[in-house]
Design a protein around this motif. Structure first.
Motif, PDB file in Angstrom:
ATOM      1  N   ASP A 246       0.821  -1.216   0.000  1.00 42.58           N
ATOM      2  CA  ASP A 246       0.000   0.000   0.000  1.00 42.58           C
ATOM      3  C   ASP A 246       0.853   1.264   0.000  1.00 42.58           C
ATOM      4  O   ASP A 246       0.420   2.314   0.465  1.00 42.58           O
ATOM      5  CB  ASP A 246      -0.939   0.002   1.212  1.00 42.58           C
ATOM      6  CG  ASP A 246      -0.169   0.030   2.534  1.00 42.58           C
ATOM      7  OD1 ASP A 246       1.056  -0.195   2.506  1.00 42.58           O
ATOM      8  OD2 ASP A 246      -0.804   0.277   3.579  1.00 42.58           O
ATOM      9  N   VAL A 247       2.081   1.155  -0.530  1.00 47.67           N
ATOM     10  CA  VAL A 247       2.986   2.307  -0.546  1.00 47.67           C
ATOM     11  C   VAL A 247       3.486   2.567  -1.963  1.00 47.67           C
ATOM     12  O   VAL A 247       3.825   1.642  -2.699  1.00 47.67           O
ATOM     13  CB  VAL A 247       4.199   2.080   0.388  1.00 47.67           C
ATOM     14  CG1 VAL A 247       5.171   3.249   0.295  1.00 47.67           C
ATOM     15  CG2 VAL A 247       3.734   1.899   1.829  1.00 47.67           C
ATOM     16  N   THR A 269       0.955   6.684   1.093  1.00 47.22           N
ATOM     17  CA  THR A 269       0.193   5.463   1.342  1.00 47.22           C
ATOM     18  C   THR A 269      -0.984   5.411   0.377  1.00 47.22           C
ATOM     19  O   THR A 269      -1.709   6.394   0.212  1.00 47.22           O
ATOM     20  CB  THR A 269      -0.320   5.425   2.787  1.00 47.22           C
ATOM     21  OG1 THR A 269       0.798   5.477   3.682  1.00 47.22           O
ATOM     22  CG2 THR A 269      -1.109   4.148   3.044  1.00 47.22           C
TER      23      THR A 269
END
Length: 279
Positions: A246-247, A269
């Motif tokens: 999620d980055v 993020t």
């Protein structure tokens, strides 16, 4: 001096040679700089003296002569020293734009509102593909076509063959004039549940892509003519994007005073979340 290409059979010998060259370049920068920048180079020199390449692994950035803000020697440095290293890259950092942020939020909300789990999964029998046969056929065709694409030209030059050249998930190439192309952006991406190991491997892979691309400006005749001017060499920057889990991270590489510098520009993020019929 150009950094040597790492041979996986006797990599530590080449890595030590690259480390010695890096120390020499750092020492020169330390002599030529002043004030806060001089302090930074002094600290980098101190940290490099403590490094044993055999403890790092052949694919570590330092083994290829690259200073990476996310790796040794910066891992043990105070943030104030790292900030000096980041300073030349701050010009690439975009100010937050309220209108763009709101447009992105609106887009996400609109996309989420289109998802109807009951409609998508309501009439599916166990063992059946969710996609229609013609959609799967088209997807398979596109996957096979993408597998047949050539790897990075910059990587091919370093490795000596296109057959063993590294492949980026996505790549942007700039054409300056006829027969003068330069790979300027690389992107690696993974699944939403990608592991930290996957993220780290892609990070190192993107570093090698960037370095290979910069090196082509000295190895390819048509590019050498373009980047022979000091001002153009100084402004040459290769960008990379690493998406894992999620980055999302944006990096840039420059070569200054013989030193390859790889720096984080921005990270964010990705607002991922799982949905279910009961949610």
């Amino acid at each position: 001096m150009e950094a040597l290409v790492i041979d996986t059979e006797a990599w530590y010998e080449d890595a030590n040679t690259n480390l010695r060259s890096l120390k020499r370049d750092v020492g020169r920068c330390m002599t030529e700089s002043a004030s806060y920048e001089k302090t930074m180079w002094e600290r980098i020199e101190t940290e490099l003296e403590e490094i044993n390449v055999e403890n790092l692994g052949f694919d570590h950035p330092i083994c290829s002569g690259v200073l990476d803000i996310k790796s040794e020697p910066f891992t043990n440095m105070p943030g104030s020293v790292s900030d000096i290293f980041k300073e030349p890259f701050r010009k690439y950092k975009l100010e937050q734009n309220h209108d763009i942020m709101e447009a992105c939020k609106e887009f996400i909300q609109n996309e989420e509102s289109k998802i109807n789990i009951d409609e998508v999964l309501g009439n599916i029998n166990y063992g059946e593909w969710l996609d229609k046969p013609e959609e799967l056929q088209d997807l398979t065709k596109r996957m096979l076509e993408s597998m047949g694409e050539e790897g990075s030209s910059a990587s091919a030059i370093r490795k000596g063959s296109r057959k063993i050249a590294r492949r980026a998930d996505y790549m942007m190439v700039a054409q300056f004039r006829k027969n003068a192309e330069l790979e300027i952006v690389y992107l690696e991406t993974g699944r939403p549940n990608s592991s930290q190991d996957k993220r780290d491997r892609d990070h190192k892979k993107l570093i090698h892509f960037s370095k290979d691309s910069i090196d082509t400006t000295r190895n390819i005749k048509n590019l050498k003519k373009i980047f022979n001017q000091p001002s153009r060499r100084q402004n040459l920057t290769i960008f990379t994007i690493n998406i894992a889990g999620d980055v999302i991270e944006l990096y840039a590489m420059q070569k200054e005073s013989g030193i390859y510098k790889y720096c984080l520009i921005e990270e964010a993020t990705i607002p991922l979340h799982m949905t279910s019929p009961s949610a």
